[in-house]
Design a protein around this motif. Structure first.
Motif, PDB file in Angstrom:
ATOM      1  N   THR A 106       0.814  -1.216   0.000  1.00  0.00           N
ATOM      2  CA  THR A 106       0.000   0.000   0.000  1.00  0.00           C
ATOM      3  C   THR A 106       0.850   1.270   0.000  1.00  0.00           C
ATOM      4  OG1 THR A 106      -1.780  -1.149   1.165  1.00  0.00           O
ATOM      5  CG2 THR A 106      -1.805   1.250   1.222  1.00  0.00           C
ATOM      6  N   GLY A 107       1.814   1.345   0.884  1.00  0.00           N
ATOM      7  CA  GLY A 107       2.630   2.547   0.978  1.00  0.00           C
ATOM      8  C   GLY A 107       3.445   2.814  -0.273  1.00  0.00           C
ATOM      9  N   ILE A 151       7.064   9.676   3.827  1.00  0.00           N
ATOM     10  CA  ILE A 151       8.043  10.314   4.722  1.00  0.00           C
ATOM     11  C   ILE A 151       9.377   9.585   4.666  1.00  0.00           C
ATOM     12  CG2 ILE A 151       8.565  10.818   7.143  1.00  0.00           C
ATOM     13  CD1 ILE A 151       5.482  11.141   7.523  1.00  0.00           C
ATOM     14  N   ALA A 152       9.329   8.256   4.722  1.00  0.00           N
ATOM     15  CA  ALA A 152      10.570   7.464   4.700  1.00  0.00           C
ATOM     16  C   ALA A 152      11.315   7.673   3.382  1.00  0.00           C
ATOM     17  CB  ALA A 152      10.244   5.989   4.898  1.00  0.00           C
ATOM     18  N   ALA A 153      10.596   7.671   2.268  1.00  0.00           N
ATOM     19  CA  ALA A 153      11.242   7.859   0.963  1.00  0.00           C
ATOM     20  C   ALA A 153      11.866   9.246   0.857  1.00  0.00           C
ATOM     21  CB  ALA A 153      10.226   7.646  -0.149  1.00  0.00           C
ATOM     22  N   ALA A 154      11.206  10.251   1.403  1.00  0.00           N
ATOM     23  CA  ALA A 154      11.742  11.614   1.355  1.00  0.00           C
ATOM     24  C   ALA A 154      12.992  11.754   2.211  1.00  0.00           C
ATOM     25  CB  ALA A 154      10.680  12.602   1.808  1.00  0.00           C
ATOM     26  N   ARG A 155      13.047  11.059   3.318  1.00  0.00           N
ATOM     27  CA  ARG A 155      14.229  11.114   4.189  1.00  0.00           C
ATOM     28  C   ARG A 155      15.424  10.399   3.563  1.00  0.00           C
ATOM     29  NH1 ARG A 155      10.990   9.995   9.885  1.00  0.00           N
ATOM     30  NH2 ARG A 155      10.516  12.208  10.343  1.00  0.00           N
ATOM     31  N   GLU A 156      15.133   9.380   2.767  1.00  0.00           N
ATOM     32  CA  GLU A 156      16.206   8.617   2.151  1.00  0.00           C
ATOM     33  C   GLU A 156      16.719   9.244   0.860  1.00  0.00           C
ATOM     34  OE1 GLU A 156      14.611   4.750   1.543  1.00  0.00           O
ATOM     35  OE2 GLU A 156      14.364   4.310   3.681  1.00  0.00           O
ATOM     36  N   SER A 157      15.882  10.017   0.192  1.00  0.00           N
ATOM     37  CA  SER A 157      16.240  10.532  -1.134  1.00  0.00           C
ATOM     38  C   SER A 157      15.922  12.015  -1.262  1.00  0.00           C
ATOM     39  CB  SER A 157      15.464   9.752  -2.217  1.00  0.00           C
ATOM     40  OG  SER A 157      15.560  10.391  -3.470  1.00  0.00           O
ATOM     41  N   PRO A 158      16.942  12.875  -1.330  1.00  0.00           N
ATOM     42  CA  PRO A 158      16.688  14.309  -1.538  1.00  0.00           C
ATOM     43  C   PRO A 158      15.904  14.612  -2.818  1.00  0.00           C
ATOM     44  CG  PRO A 158      18.916  13.979  -0.733  1.00  0.00           C
ATOM     45  CD  PRO A 158      18.362  12.609  -1.020  1.00  0.00           C
ATOM     46  N   ALA A 187      12.303  16.582  -2.847  1.00  0.00           N
ATOM     47  CA  ALA A 187      11.976  17.756  -3.676  1.00  0.00           C
ATOM     48  C   ALA A 187      10.709  17.509  -4.475  1.00  0.00           C
ATOM     49  CB  ALA A 187      13.143  18.078  -4.592  1.00  0.00           C
ATOM     50  N   ARG A 188      10.561  16.300  -4.994  1.00  0.00           N
ATOM     51  CA  ARG A 188       9.358  15.959  -5.758  1.00  0.00           C
ATOM     52  C   ARG A 188       8.124  15.985  -4.861  1.00  0.00           C
ATOM     53  NH1 ARG A 188       5.249  14.571  -8.289  1.00  0.00           N
ATOM     54  NH2 ARG A 188       5.229  16.820  -8.310  1.00  0.00           N
ATOM     55  N   LEU A 189       8.242  15.493  -3.633  1.00  0.00           N
ATOM     56  CA  LEU A 189       7.139  15.521  -2.676  1.00  0.00           C
ATOM     57  C   LEU A 189       6.738  16.957  -2.354  1.00  0.00           C
ATOM     58  CD1 LEU A 189       5.238  14.021  -0.718  1.00  0.00           C
ATOM     59  CD2 LEU A 189       7.074  14.118   0.981  1.00  0.00           C
ATOM     60  N   THR A 190       7.728  17.818  -2.190  1.00  0.00           N
ATOM     61  CA  THR A 190       7.441  19.226  -1.927  1.00  0.00           C
ATOM     62  C   THR A 190       6.713  19.864  -3.098  1.00  0.00           C
ATOM     63  OG1 THR A 190       9.321  19.477  -0.425  1.00  0.00           O
ATOM     64  CG2 THR A 190       8.512  21.488  -1.482  1.00  0.00           C
ATOM     65  N   ASP A 191       7.134  19.538  -4.309  1.00  0.00           N
ATOM     66  CA  ASP A 191       6.480  20.078  -5.498  1.00  0.00           C
ATOM     67  C   ASP A 191       5.041  19.574  -5.595  1.00  0.00           C
ATOM     68  OD1 ASP A 191       6.620  21.584  -8.030  1.00  0.00           O
ATOM     69  OD2 ASP A 191       6.447  19.622  -8.974  1.00  0.00           O
ATOM     70  N   ALA A 192       4.819  18.299  -5.253  1.00  0.00           N
ATOM     71  CA  ALA A 192       3.472  17.743  -5.269  1.00  0.00           C
ATOM     72  C   ALA A 192       2.583  18.466  -4.258  1.00  0.00           C
ATOM     73  CB  ALA A 192       3.520  16.249  -4.958  1.00  0.00           C
TER      74      ALA A 192
END
Length: 415
Positions: free
Chosen positions: A352-353, A383-390, A394-399
Motif C-alpha cells: 500500500t505505501g 516520509i521514509a522515501a523523502a528522508r532517504e532521497s533528496p 523535492a518531488r514531494l514538496t512540489d506535489a
C-alpha cells in the motif's frame, strides 16, 4: 498662435503614446482568469494531431478573476508550504475516502495526518443541511483546509441524490443533447455541491468510447459515462463542463488520462487492464487537451497499462505518461491525481505505501485511496522515501505545492 497649436498637438500625441504603453503593461501583467492556463503551457506545446477546440465561454469567468492586488496561487501556496513539516507535506498529497453517510468518522485521521483532501465515497440521499454540517466538522479538524471531493458525474455515477440533489442524466445522454442543456445541468450541479462545502467534482469523464465497442467497454461505456464516440465532439463537451463547473466554484478533474474508452476490463476489479491502441499523439487525447485548455484544475491518471507509451507499469506509476506526456508534451501545470490506489485491483500487486511513493515519483501530486486505513502506511512510506532521497523529497514538496495551489483556486487558503 500656430506654434502654440503645434506644441499642444505634440503634447496630446505624447500622452496617448504613454497611455498606450501603460495599458499594454497592465494587460501583460494581469493575472490569469480562473479558467485560463499559464501563457506558455498547453496551447503552445500540444502536437498538431491532438489539437482541440477553444474552451466554451463562461459567463462568470471575468467576475471571479482574482484582483490585481491578491497573491498569486504560486505565492500563496509557497507561503503555506513554507510552514509545513515533512510529515505535513506528506499528508497534503493524500486524499482519503470516507463513507458519505458518516464522513465525521475520518476526523481523527484528518487531524493526525493533515490530509490534503477527503473523498466522499458511496451513495447518499441525505439532506444538504446534514452534509454541510458534516463537511464543516471535518474542515474544523484540518490543519490546512481540505479539498472535499466526490463523484457527481450523473447517470449511474452520482454520489448524492434525493430532494436536494436531483437526478442528473448520464454523460452519454447529455452529450447527445444541446450544449446549453449540458452547461445548465453542470452549473446547477456545481452550485448545489458548492453550497454544502464540496470543492472538487471528480468529473468530467474525458474518455471516448468507440461506437462499435459501446457497452463492451466495462468502466465507461458499460455505464454510459462517455459524452460520445467522436473525440472532437467529446472535446467540446468536456470544455463546456470545465467552464460551467469551475465558473460555479467547483474544481474539475479530467479522467482517466490517457483514456479508458478502449479497454475491455475495469481497473477497479481486474488486476491487469491493457490498452494496446493509445499513443502519444492519439486523437482520443483531444478531450483531455480541450479540458486542459479550458483550465481544468486537475487531471486523473488511469490505472491501465499503455504499451505503446510505456508498457512497464500502469499509467499511475509511469513517468513517461505522467511527466513526459502530460506535463512536458501537453504542457499541463495543474494538479495531477491518481485514480483509486487503495481498493482497486490494478494496483494490488504493490504494498500500500509503495503505491503512493510510486505515483508521486512518476510526477503525480494527489494520491487517492478510498480506504481510510491506507492513510497511515501511505504517509509513512512517503516520509521514509523523502528522508532517504533528496530528489524524492523535492518531488514531494512540489506535489504538495500543486495541491496547495488547487486549494487556493478553490478559495480555501488565506495569505
Amino acid at each position: 498662435m500656430t506654434s502654440r497649436v503645434r506644441w499642444l498637438s505634440a503634447g496630446i500625441v505624447l500622452l496617448i503614446v504613454i497611455a498606450g504603453v501603460v495599458i499594454r503593461r497592465a494587460v501583460a501583467d494581469a493575472p490569469d482568469a480562473p479558467g485560463a492556463l499559464p501563457a506558455a503551457s498547453a496551447a503552445q506545446q500540444i502536437p498538431p494531431s491532438v489539437s482541440a477546440p477553444p474552451p466554451a465561454p463562461s459567463a462568470s469567468a471575468s467576475s471571479s478573476a482574482p484582483s490585481a492586488s491578491a497573491p498569486s496561487p504560486q505565492r500563496c501556496a509557497d507561503t503555506v508550504l513554507a510552514g509545513l513539516s515533512l510529515a505535513e507535506r506528506a499528508g497534503q498529497v493524500l486524499m482519503i475516502g470516507t463513507p458519505v453517510g458518516s464522513p465525521r468518522e475520518l476526523g481523527g485521521v484528518v487531524a493526525s495526518h493533515d490530509l490534503g483532501g477527503v473523498f466522499l465515497a458511496g451513495r447518499s440521499s441525505r439532506s444538504a443541511a446534514g452534509l454541510r454540517a458534516d463537511i464543516a466538522a471535518l474542515q474544523r479538524r484540518a490543519g490546512t483546509p481540505l479539498l472535499v471531493a466526490l463523484d457527481q458525474e450523473g447517470g449511474s455515477v452520482q454520489t448524492l441524490k434525493g430532494r436536494d440533489f436531483p437526478l442528473i442524466p448520464s454523460a452519454q445522454r447529455l452529450g447527445a443533447g444541446a450544449p446549453a442543456k449540458l452547461r445548465g445541468t453542470v452549473r446547477d450541479t456545481a452550485q448545489r455541491l458548492a453550497g454544502i462545502g464540496v470543492t472538487v467534482n471528480l468529473a468530467p469523464v474525458a474518455d471516448t468510447v468507440p461506437a462499435k465497442l459501446g457497452e463492451g467497454n466495462p468502466p465507461i461505456g458499460g455505464f454510459h459515462r462517455q459524452y460520445g464516440s467522436d473525440p472532437d465532439a467529446v472535446a467540446g463537451d468536456v470544455a463546456t463542463v470545465v467552464s460551467a463547473s469551475q465558473g460555479a466554484r467547483v474544481l474539475t478533474i479530467l479522467k482517466h488520462f490517457p483514456g479508458l474508452g478502449r479497454v475491455r476490463a475495469n481497473t477497479d476489479t481486474t488486476a491487469r487492464v491493457v490498452d494496446n491502441t493509445t499513443t502519444v499523439d492519439d486523437p482520443y487525447l483531444k478531450p483531455f487537451v480541450a479540458g486542459i485548455k479550458a483550465g481544468s484544475a486537475g487531471v486523473m491518471i488511469s490505472s491501465a497499462t499503455y504499451p505503446k507509451i510505456d508498457g512497464s507499469s500502469i499509467a499511475a506509476f509511469s513517468k513517461p505518461i505522467v511527466t513526459t506526456l502530460l506535463r512536458e508534451r501537453l504542457g499541463y501545470t495543474g494538479l495531477v491525481m491518481s485514480d483509486d490506489l487503495g481498493a482497486a485491483a490494478s494496483a494490488s500487486a504493490l504494498p500500500t505505501g509503495e503505491r503512493a511513493v510510486r505515483f508521486v515519483a512518476a510526477g503525480g501530486d494527489l494520491v487517492l485511496s478510498i480506504r481510510p486505513q491506507d492513510a497511515v502506511p501511505m504517509a509513512a512510506s512517503l516520509i521514509a522515501a523523502a528522508r532517504e532521497s533528496p530528489p524524492f523529497a523535492a518531488r514531494l514538496t512540489d506535489a504538495a505545492r500543486h495541491v496547495l495551489q488547487a486549494k487556493d483556486r478553490a478559495g480555501l487558503l488565506t495569505c
